[in-house]
Each structure stands twice: as C-alpha cells, then as structure tokens.
Design a protein around this motif. Structure first.
Motif, PDB file in Angstrom:
ATOM      1  N   THR A 285     -14.829  -3.152 -55.384  1.00 25.64           N
ATOM      2  CA  THR A 285     -15.763  -3.552 -56.435  1.00 25.64           C
ATOM      3  C   THR A 285     -15.988  -5.059 -56.377  1.00 25.64           C
ATOM      4  O   THR A 285     -17.108  -5.539 -56.587  1.00 25.64           O
ATOM      5  N   GLY A 286     -14.940  -5.819 -56.069  1.00 31.72           N
ATOM      6  CA  GLY A 286     -15.084  -7.272 -55.911  1.00 31.72           C
ATOM      7  C   GLY A 286     -16.039  -7.628 -54.783  1.00 31.72           C
ATOM      8  O   GLY A 286     -16.876  -8.530 -54.924  1.00 31.72           O
ATOM      9  N   TYR A 287     -15.942  -6.938 -53.662  1.00 32.84           N
ATOM     10  CA  TYR A 287     -16.873  -7.178 -52.556  1.00 32.84           C
ATOM     11  C   TYR A 287     -18.300  -6.794 -52.946  1.00 32.84           C
ATOM     12  O   TYR A 287     -19.256  -7.463 -52.578  1.00 32.84           O
ATOM     13  N   ALA A 288     -18.439  -5.690 -53.683  1.00 28.32           N
ATOM     14  CA  ALA A 288     -19.777  -5.249 -54.084  1.00 28.32           C
ATOM     15  C   ALA A 288     -20.409  -6.241 -55.063  1.00 28.32           C
ATOM     16  O   ALA A 288     -21.616  -6.512 -54.991  1.00 28.32           O
ATOM     17  N   ILE A 289     -19.609  -6.809 -55.954  1.00 26.30           N
ATOM     18  CA  ILE A 289     -20.144  -7.796 -56.896  1.00 26.30           C
ATOM     19  C   ILE A 289     -20.515  -9.079 -56.164  1.00 26.30           C
ATOM     20  O   ILE A 289     -21.496  -9.740 -56.504  1.00 26.30           O
ATOM     21  N   GLY A 290     -19.760  -9.398 -55.122  1.00 25.37           N
ATOM     22  CA  GLY A 290     -20.039 -10.609 -54.340  1.00 25.37           C
ATOM     23  C   GLY A 290     -21.286 -10.497 -53.479  1.00 25.37           C
ATOM     24  O   GLY A 290     -21.677 -11.462 -52.831  1.00 25.37           O
ATOM     25  N   GLY A 291     -21.916  -9.353 -53.441  1.00 23.22           N
ATOM     26  CA  GLY A 291     -23.162  -9.208 -52.693  1.00 23.22           C
ATOM     27  C   GLY A 291     -22.994  -8.513 -51.352  1.00 23.22           C
ATOM     28  O   GLY A 291     -23.969  -8.314 -50.631  1.00 23.22           O
ATOM     29  N   ASP A 292     -21.782  -8.154 -50.981  1.00 23.62           N
ATOM     30  CA  ASP A 292     -21.556  -7.483 -49.699  1.00 23.62           C
ATOM     31  C   ASP A 292     -21.519  -5.968 -49.916  1.00 23.62           C
ATOM     32  O   ASP A 292     -20.484  -5.330 -49.812  1.00 23.62           O
TER      33      ASP A 292
ATOM     34  N   ASN B 239     -22.319  -2.399 -48.730  1.00 26.07           N
ATOM     35  CA  ASN B 239     -22.654  -1.548 -47.588  1.00 26.07           C
ATOM     36  C   ASN B 239     -21.963  -0.200 -47.785  1.00 26.07           C
ATOM     37  O   ASN B 239     -21.332   0.056 -48.793  1.00 26.07           O
ATOM     38  N   TRP B 240     -22.105   0.670 -46.809  1.00 25.04           N
ATOM     39  CA  TRP B 240     -21.556   2.028 -46.943  1.00 25.04           C
ATOM     40  C   TRP B 240     -20.043   2.039 -47.001  1.00 25.04           C
ATOM     41  O   TRP B 240     -19.437   2.894 -47.645  1.00 25.04           O
ATOM     42  N   LYS B 241     -19.404   1.086 -46.352  1.00 25.54           N
ATOM     43  CA  LYS B 241     -17.942   1.029 -46.404  1.00 25.54           C
ATOM     44  C   LYS B 241     -17.453   0.744 -47.824  1.00 25.54           C
ATOM     45  O   LYS B 241     -16.494   1.355 -48.299  1.00 25.54           O
ATOM     46  N   ASN B 242     -18.106  -0.189 -48.491  1.00 21.76           N
ATOM     47  CA  ASN B 242     -17.693  -0.504 -49.863  1.00 21.76           C
ATOM     48  C   ASN B 242     -17.972   0.642 -50.805  1.00 21.76           C
ATOM     49  O   ASN B 242     -17.172   0.928 -51.705  1.00 21.76           O
ATOM     50  N   ILE B 243     -19.101   1.307 -50.638  1.00 24.80           N
ATOM     51  CA  ILE B 243     -19.423   2.441 -51.502  1.00 24.80           C
ATOM     52  C   ILE B 243     -18.421   3.570 -51.286  1.00 24.80           C
ATOM     53  O   ILE B 243     -17.953   4.193 -52.233  1.00 24.80           O
ATOM     54  N   GLY B 244     -18.054   3.804 -50.014  1.00 22.34           N
ATOM     55  CA  GLY B 244     -17.040   4.820 -49.717  1.00 22.34           C
ATOM     56  C   GLY B 244     -15.682   4.450 -50.281  1.00 22.34           C
ATOM     57  O   GLY B 244     -14.951   5.305 -50.799  1.00 22.34           O
TER      58      GLY B 244
END
Length: 140
Positions: free
Chosen positions: A75-82, A84-89
């Motif tokens: 979730t931290g990576y997703a909030i930082g703007g990164d 992608n499918w790896k983060n969603i998975g």
C-alpha cells in the motif's frame, strides 16, 4: 364374483388401518431435559485440545502479522505512485492473509477452547474446524 373379492379385500385392508394408532414423536424439550451427565476428561485429552488450539492461534497470529506487513508495504508503494500489477497482487494477497489470520484467531480463541472442553465433558464431539488441525483424526 371375480369383482367382489378385490373390493372386499380392499375394504378389509382399509378398515384395519383405521384401527391402528401411532405414538407421538418425542418432543425436543423432553430430549433436552435428559442430558448426558458430565464426565471428567483425562489430562491427555485436555492437553491435546489445548495444543491444537494453541497452534491454531499461533498460525493465525503469524498469518495476520505477515499479511499486515505485505499489505502495508505494498500500500505504501501504491500511495507513492508506483502502481503496477505486482503491487495490486501483493495488496490482494496481504489482505487475504490478514483476513484468514484474523478468522483463525477468532476460531481458536481461548473462549472457544473452553467451550470445546465443556462440550467434550458433555460427551459431544470436536467441531470440524478443530478436527482439521489434527493429523491423526479422520478427515471427511
């Protein structure tokens, strides 16, 4: 004459069925009133049930903590703007691990352990979720 015999047999069979009475089925409250007396459990049975519940709580705690770490970092990576499918998975897997771990912590709580021990003293069987934890009990 050939037609009278079947009619007489049919009427005779019907008459005997009216004479029979059926006994009433036992009422659930009567069955509950005659409960099985509590019998003491052996120490080995208590220890085995305690061990199953302890391992269930440990597995639940490990799953909840590790799933929370994965969920938090992704979730931290997703909030930082990164995103992608790896983060969603990772978010999906971490959320699933947290949910399963929390469910396991609730299922194998100390309160339920005491309830299962009391049920065993009343002569009931182990619940299915506890039987799945034991490697020696038959599985369905």
């Amino acid at each position: 004459m050939k037609r009278i015999i079947p009619v007489v047999l049919l009427l005779g069979a019907g008459n005997t069925s009216f004479a029979q009475t059926s006994s009433p089925a036992p009422v659930a409250s009567d069955v509950a009133a005659v409960a099985a007396p509590a019998r003491p459990l052996s120490d080995s049975t208590r220890q085995a049930v305690h061990k199953l519940f302890k391992w269930g709580r440990i597995y639940g705690l490990i799953s909840t903590v590790s799933g929370g770490l994965v969920l938090g970092s992704s979730t931290g990576y997703a909030i930082g703007g990164d995103t992608n499918w790896k983060n969603i998975g990772s978010i999906a897997m971490g959320g699933t691990a947290v949910a399963l771990g929390t469910t396991s912590l609730v299922r194998f709580s100390r309160r339920r352990e005491r309830a299962v021990l009391a049920a065993l003293e009343r002569g009931e069987t182990l619940p299915p979720y506890v039987m799945l934890m034991s490697p020696f009990l038959p599985k369905k």
